[in-house]
Write an enzyme that holds these catalytic residues in place. Structure first.
Site, PDB file in Angstrom:
ATOM      1  N   TRP A  19       0.864  -1.191   0.000  1.00 21.87           N
ATOM      2  CA  TRP A  19       0.000   0.000   0.000  1.00 21.87           C
ATOM      3  C   TRP A  19       0.900   1.240   0.000  1.00 21.87           C
ATOM      4  O   TRP A  19       1.815   1.316   0.832  1.00 21.87           O
ATOM      5  CB  TRP A  19      -0.879  -0.014   1.248  1.00 21.87           C
ATOM      6  CG  TRP A  19      -1.952   1.005   1.242  1.00 21.87           C
ATOM      7  CD1 TRP A  19      -1.911   2.253   1.808  1.00 21.87           C
ATOM      8  CD2 TRP A  19      -3.249   0.876   0.651  1.00 21.87           C
ATOM      9  NE1 TRP A  19      -3.097   2.903   1.593  1.00 21.87           N
ATOM     10  CE2 TRP A  19      -3.936   2.087   0.886  1.00 21.87           C
ATOM     11  CE3 TRP A  19      -3.896  -0.143  -0.071  1.00 21.87           C
ATOM     12  CZ2 TRP A  19      -5.242   2.308   0.440  1.00 21.87           C
ATOM     13  CZ3 TRP A  19      -5.192   0.082  -0.511  1.00 21.87           C
ATOM     14  CH2 TRP A  19      -5.852   1.297  -0.252  1.00 21.87           C
ATOM     15  N   HIS A  49       0.119  -4.651   8.221  1.00 19.90           N
ATOM     16  CA  HIS A  49      -0.884  -4.867   7.176  1.00 19.90           C
ATOM     17  C   HIS A  49      -0.238  -5.303   5.864  1.00 19.90           C
ATOM     18  O   HIS A  49      -0.688  -4.934   4.788  1.00 19.90           O
ATOM     19  CB  HIS A  49      -1.728  -3.601   6.999  1.00 19.90           C
ATOM     20  CG  HIS A  49      -2.490  -3.229   8.246  1.00 19.90           C
ATOM     21  ND1 HIS A  49      -3.841  -3.431   8.388  1.00 19.90           N
ATOM     22  CD2 HIS A  49      -2.058  -2.717   9.428  1.00 19.90           C
ATOM     23  CE1 HIS A  49      -4.223  -3.032   9.595  1.00 19.90           C
ATOM     24  NE2 HIS A  49      -3.150  -2.597  10.251  1.00 19.90           N
ATOM     25  N   HIS A  53      -3.512 -10.321   5.648  1.00 16.25           N
ATOM     26  CA  HIS A  53      -3.514  -9.876   7.044  1.00 16.25           C
ATOM     27  C   HIS A  53      -4.936  -9.636   7.507  1.00 16.25           C
ATOM     28  O   HIS A  53      -5.865  -9.596   6.712  1.00 16.25           O
ATOM     29  CB  HIS A  53      -2.695  -8.585   7.184  1.00 16.25           C
ATOM     30  CG  HIS A  53      -3.320  -7.403   6.509  1.00 16.25           C
ATOM     31  ND1 HIS A  53      -3.188  -7.154   5.153  1.00 16.25           N
ATOM     32  CD2 HIS A  53      -4.115  -6.418   6.984  1.00 16.25           C
ATOM     33  CE1 HIS A  53      -3.862  -6.065   4.839  1.00 16.25           C
ATOM     34  NE2 HIS A  53      -4.447  -5.596   5.934  1.00 16.25           N
ATOM     35  N   ASP A  55      -7.474  -7.008   9.811  1.00 18.34           N
ATOM     36  CA  ASP A  55      -7.647  -5.708  10.445  1.00 18.34           C
ATOM     37  C   ASP A  55      -8.356  -5.929  11.776  1.00 18.34           C
ATOM     38  O   ASP A  55      -9.410  -6.565  11.824  1.00 18.34           O
ATOM     39  CB  ASP A  55      -8.542  -4.799   9.592  1.00 18.34           C
ATOM     40  CG  ASP A  55      -7.811  -4.201   8.391  1.00 18.34           C
ATOM     41  OD1 ASP A  55      -6.619  -4.495   8.210  1.00 18.34           O
ATOM     42  OD2 ASP A  55      -8.467  -3.445   7.646  1.00 18.34           O
ATOM     43  N   HIS A  59      -8.061  -0.656  14.081  1.00 13.24           N
ATOM     44  CA  HIS A  59      -7.481  -0.039  12.882  1.00 13.24           C
ATOM     45  C   HIS A  59      -8.245   1.245  12.504  1.00 13.24           C
ATOM     46  O   HIS A  59      -7.639   2.224  12.089  1.00 13.24           O
ATOM     47  CB  HIS A  59      -7.521  -1.055  11.730  1.00 13.24           C
ATOM     48  CG  HIS A  59      -6.759  -0.653  10.501  1.00 13.24           C
ATOM     49  ND1 HIS A  59      -5.603   0.094  10.526  1.00 13.24           N
ATOM     50  CD2 HIS A  59      -6.995  -0.916   9.193  1.00 13.24           C
ATOM     51  CE1 HIS A  59      -5.164   0.271   9.295  1.00 13.24           C
ATOM     52  NE2 HIS A  59      -5.991  -0.311   8.466  1.00 13.24           N
TER      53      HIS A  59
HETATM   54 ZN    ZN Z   1      -5.517  -3.713   6.744  1.00 15.21          ZN
END
Ligand code: ZN
Length: 212
Positions: A19, A49, A53, A55, A59
């Site tokens: 990301w 993350h 994964h 959350d 988060h």
């Molecule tokens: Zn995440």
């Protein structure tokens, strides 16, 4: 004969899709037997993350629970893989035909899973859940939602926080970064175990499926 497990977690490796702005996964070789050290030893630098994964509520919810509080019942049991292949975003209209029931574990297989994505560059235009899709999942009362890219919400999508918050506030847990390339829609048994990192907003996980 036992039915084969399908690994739906992506391989964690240096250079994998990350990301934008997040800490890339990096395994650093600290010691090697080949260079005279007593053992091979790696150090990991990573976001919580990275790759496949989960959350935790924390988060996106300020006082939400950490990943270490995840009830194991949520991530072990029957799950349904839903194919929503031609949508640009997964909204209420895409989800309604599946007659999702309270307490279900649903994994969304989109065109993100046309080919393995973890070895490629980050894709800005991946298929994500839209806000009305998140509200629908919350209304249905699902126990778990899994998606086949790095986030339930879109990249640079104004509704990304709302998508996360809506699902997490409903009490559902989220798996992100699944690879469903080799998985046909249908009924499976799921096991997904994230690392037990105390107080963490997320954690890398291994996820596997077996046909029911
Ligand atoms: Zn995440």
């Amino acid at each position: 004969m036992s039915i084969a497990w399908i690994d739906i977690s992506v391989p964690l490796h240096n250079g994998m899709a990350t990301w934008p702005g997040d800490e890339p996964f990096d395994r650093e070789q600290m010691m090697t037997i080949a260079s005279g050290d007593v053992c091979n030893l790696s150090r990991l630098h990573t976001s919580a993350h990275a790759g496949t994964h989960m959350d935790a509520p924390r988060h996106f919810l300020p006082d939400g629970a950490g990943i270490d509080t995840l009830p194991l019942d949520v991530v072990i049991g029957p799950a349904r893989v839903l194919a929503v292949s031609d949508a640009d975003a997964v909204g209420r209209a895409q989800l309604e035909p599946f007659n999702i029931q309270k307490g279900e574990r649903v994994l969304l297989r989109t065109r993100n899973s046309r080919q393995p994505w973890a070895d490629e560059q980050f894709r800005e235009k991946f298929v994500a859940i839209a806000a009305d899709g998140a509200h629908y999942l919350a209304e249905r009362g699902v126990a778990l939602v899994g998606v086949d890219y790095l986030s339930v919400g879109g990249y640079n999508a104004p509704d990304n926080p709302e998508v996360h918050q809506t699902i997490l506030r409903s009490g559902a847990w989220i798996i992100e970064g699944l690879t469903l390339v080799d998985v046909q829609p249908g009924d499976y048994e799921l096991i997904c175990l994230p690392l037990k990192i105390v107080g963490s907003d997320g954690g890398p996980a291994r996820a596997i499926l077996r046909k029911r």
